[in-house]
Design a protein around this motif. Sequence first.
Motif, mmCIF file in Angstrom:
data_model
loop_
_atom_site.group_PDB
_atom_site.id
_atom_site.type_symbol
_atom_site.label_atom_id
_atom_site.label_comp_id
_atom_site.label_asym_id
_atom_site.label_seq_id
_atom_site.Cartn_x
_atom_site.Cartn_y
_atom_site.Cartn_z
ATOM 1 N N LYS A 187 -23.982 37.466 -0.911
ATOM 2 C CA LYS A 187 -23.997 36.089 -0.419
ATOM 3 C C LYS A 187 -23.036 35.250 -1.254
ATOM 4 N N LEU A 188 -22.250 34.447 -0.562
ATOM 5 C CA LEU A 188 -21.383 33.480 -1.231
ATOM 6 C C LEU A 188 -22.148 32.159 -1.262
ATOM 7 N N VAL A 189 -22.518 31.749 -2.464
ATOM 8 C CA VAL A 189 -23.449 30.630 -2.614
ATOM 9 C C VAL A 189 -22.771 29.455 -3.327
ATOM 10 N N ALA A 190 -22.956 28.251 -2.785
ATOM 11 C CA ALA A 190 -22.458 27.051 -3.447
ATOM 12 C C ALA A 190 -23.236 26.850 -4.747
ATOM 13 N N THR A 191 -22.519 26.796 -5.843
ATOM 14 C CA THR A 191 -23.163 26.769 -7.154
ATOM 15 C C THR A 191 -24.023 25.528 -7.359
ATOM 16 N N LYS A 192 -23.571 24.382 -6.902
ATOM 17 C CA LYS A 192 -24.296 23.135 -7.143
ATOM 18 C C LYS A 192 -25.495 22.963 -6.214
ATOM 19 N N SER A 193 -25.309 23.218 -4.923
ATOM 20 C CA SER A 193 -26.371 22.978 -3.941
ATOM 21 C C SER A 193 -27.211 24.206 -3.632
ATOM 22 N N ASN A 194 -26.717 25.387 -4.015
ATOM 23 C CA ASN A 194 -27.380 26.657 -3.741
ATOM 24 C C ASN A 194 -27.419 26.989 -2.240
ATOM 25 N N VAL A 195 -26.536 26.375 -1.488
ATOM 26 C CA VAL A 195 -26.448 26.637 -0.046
ATOM 27 C C VAL A 195 -25.541 27.847 0.186
ATOM 28 N N VAL A 196 -26.006 28.762 1.019
ATOM 29 C CA VAL A 196 -25.239 29.970 1.325
ATOM 30 C C VAL A 196 -24.072 29.616 2.246
ATOM 31 N N GLN A 197 -22.865 29.961 1.813
ATOM 32 C CA GLN A 197 -21.662 29.666 2.577
ATOM 33 C C GLN A 197 -21.264 30.813 3.506
ATOM 34 N N ALA A 198 -21.545 32.042 3.083
ATOM 35 C CA ALA A 198 -21.185 33.215 3.889
ATOM 36 C C ALA A 198 -21.967 34.416 3.386
ATOM 37 N N THR A 199 -22.109 35.418 4.248
ATOM 38 C CA THR A 199 -22.809 36.648 3.873
ATOM 39 C C THR A 199 -21.978 37.861 4.289
ATOM 40 N N ALA A 200 -22.252 38.979 3.641
ATOM 41 C CA ALA A 200 -21.581 40.242 3.980
ATOM 42 C C ALA A 200 -22.545 41.383 3.685
ATOM 43 N N GLU A 201 -22.355 42.507 4.361
ATOM 44 C CA GLU A 201 -23.204 43.662 4.097
ATOM 45 C C GLU A 201 -22.400 44.951 4.219
ATOM 46 N N MET A 202 -22.932 46.005 3.601
ATOM 47 C CA MET A 202 -22.241 47.293 3.601
ATOM 48 C C MET A 202 -23.280 48.413 3.633
ATOM 49 N N LEU A 203 -22.982 49.466 4.377
ATOM 50 C CA LEU A 203 -23.867 50.617 4.490
ATOM 51 C C LEU A 203 -23.619 51.576 3.322
ATOM 52 N N ILE A 204 -24.704 52.051 2.732
ATOM 53 C CA ILE A 204 -24.616 52.975 1.594
ATOM 54 C C ILE A 204 -25.269 54.301 1.952
ATOM 55 N N ASN A 205 -24.574 55.391 1.698
ATOM 56 C CA ASN A 205 -25.119 56.733 1.882
ATOM 57 C C ASN A 205 -25.179 57.433 0.524
ATOM 58 N N ILE A 206 -26.356 57.880 0.154
ATOM 59 C CA ILE A 206 -26.532 58.528 -1.141
ATOM 60 C C ILE A 206 -26.940 59.983 -0.914
ATOM 61 N N GLU A 207 -26.093 60.859 -1.436
ATOM 62 C CA GLU A 207 -26.358 62.306 -1.295
ATOM 63 C C GLU A 207 -27.121 62.829 -2.507
ATOM 64 N N LYS A 208 -27.871 63.871 -2.283
ATOM 65 C CA LYS A 208 -28.633 64.480 -3.372
ATOM 66 C C LYS A 208 -27.680 65.159 -4.332
ATOM 67 N N ALA A 209 -27.895 64.967 -5.613
ATOM 68 C CA ALA A 209 -27.033 65.572 -6.622
ATOM 69 C C ALA A 209 -27.157 67.084 -6.603
ATOM 70 N N ALA A 210 -26.076 67.797 -6.780
ATOM 71 C CA ALA A 210 -26.050 69.253 -6.714
ATOM 72 C C ALA A 210 -26.977 69.884 -7.738
ATOM 73 N N LYS A 211 -27.057 69.319 -8.930
ATOM 74 C CA LYS A 211 -27.877 69.910 -9.989
ATOM 75 C C LYS A 211 -29.371 69.784 -9.719
ATOM 76 N N LEU A 212 -29.731 68.917 -8.748
ATOM 77 C CA LEU A 212 -31.128 68.744 -8.408
ATOM 78 C C LEU A 212 -31.533 69.538 -7.194
ATOM 79 N N MET A 213 -30.538 70.144 -6.531
ATOM 80 C CA MET A 213 -30.837 70.931 -5.335
ATOM 81 C C MET A 213 -31.604 72.185 -5.707
ATOM 82 N N GLU A 214 -32.510 72.595 -4.840
ATOM 83 C CA GLU A 214 -33.285 73.818 -5.080
ATOM 84 C C GLU A 214 -32.514 75.043 -4.551
#
Length: 214
Positions: A187-214
């Motif tokens: 969120k892009l937030v106005a520092t003085k008023s705390n009003v949100v000026q804009a928002t953005a989002e992103m998709l995250i994919n997390i894979e299982k670490a190889a050393k933890l695989m069975e």
Amino acid sequence: MGKYGRENYSFYSNLLDETKENFNLDNEVKPNKCYISVPENIILMKPNQGEMAITASLVNGETEDKYSFNFYADTYDVVELNFSANVASIKPIGQGQTTIYVTHPKAAFEQQIIVEVSEYTQFEFGIKYYKLTEGDTGYVSMRVPVTSIPCHVEYESLNTNLCTIEGTNTTAQLTALAPGNTKIKAKLVATKSNVVQATAEMLINIEKAAKLME
């Protein structure tokens, strides 16, 4: 007395006509009849953009009036400003926002041109999708446009069991905790008023670490 009054009126009437003729008062455009016109009042520029010309005109003015224009800015750390007659040139020298004022002695009001120099025009993550491996930390650049008021960036993970996020106004730091998919938000937030000026989002994919695989 009446005769004297008529003669007095005639004298001043002739004097007024003579004055108008000598100074061309009937044909002259009065200062408050003139106004300044510019092609646009908001200019968006990139930091690496070349010079741009701004041509002002005095509506209801004379041809020679173009030599009486004046251009000035409220700050000189965003654009370099030069002008000759009714043409000004601006060149970006830094990111930010400034206002250029255009004045003329025959115009009752000035014209204002807001110039914004910014690498980005939209608030967003540098990428739309990010893949991480469990236990890893990643960094994503933010695209933050210049704003007219002080702002800061705040971050949020929609699933803190999978991923956490923190960062600065320019870079987001992500830590992958467990396999799965989630979204992060900024969120892009106005520092003085705390009003949100804009928002953005992103998709995250997390894979299982190889050393933890069975």
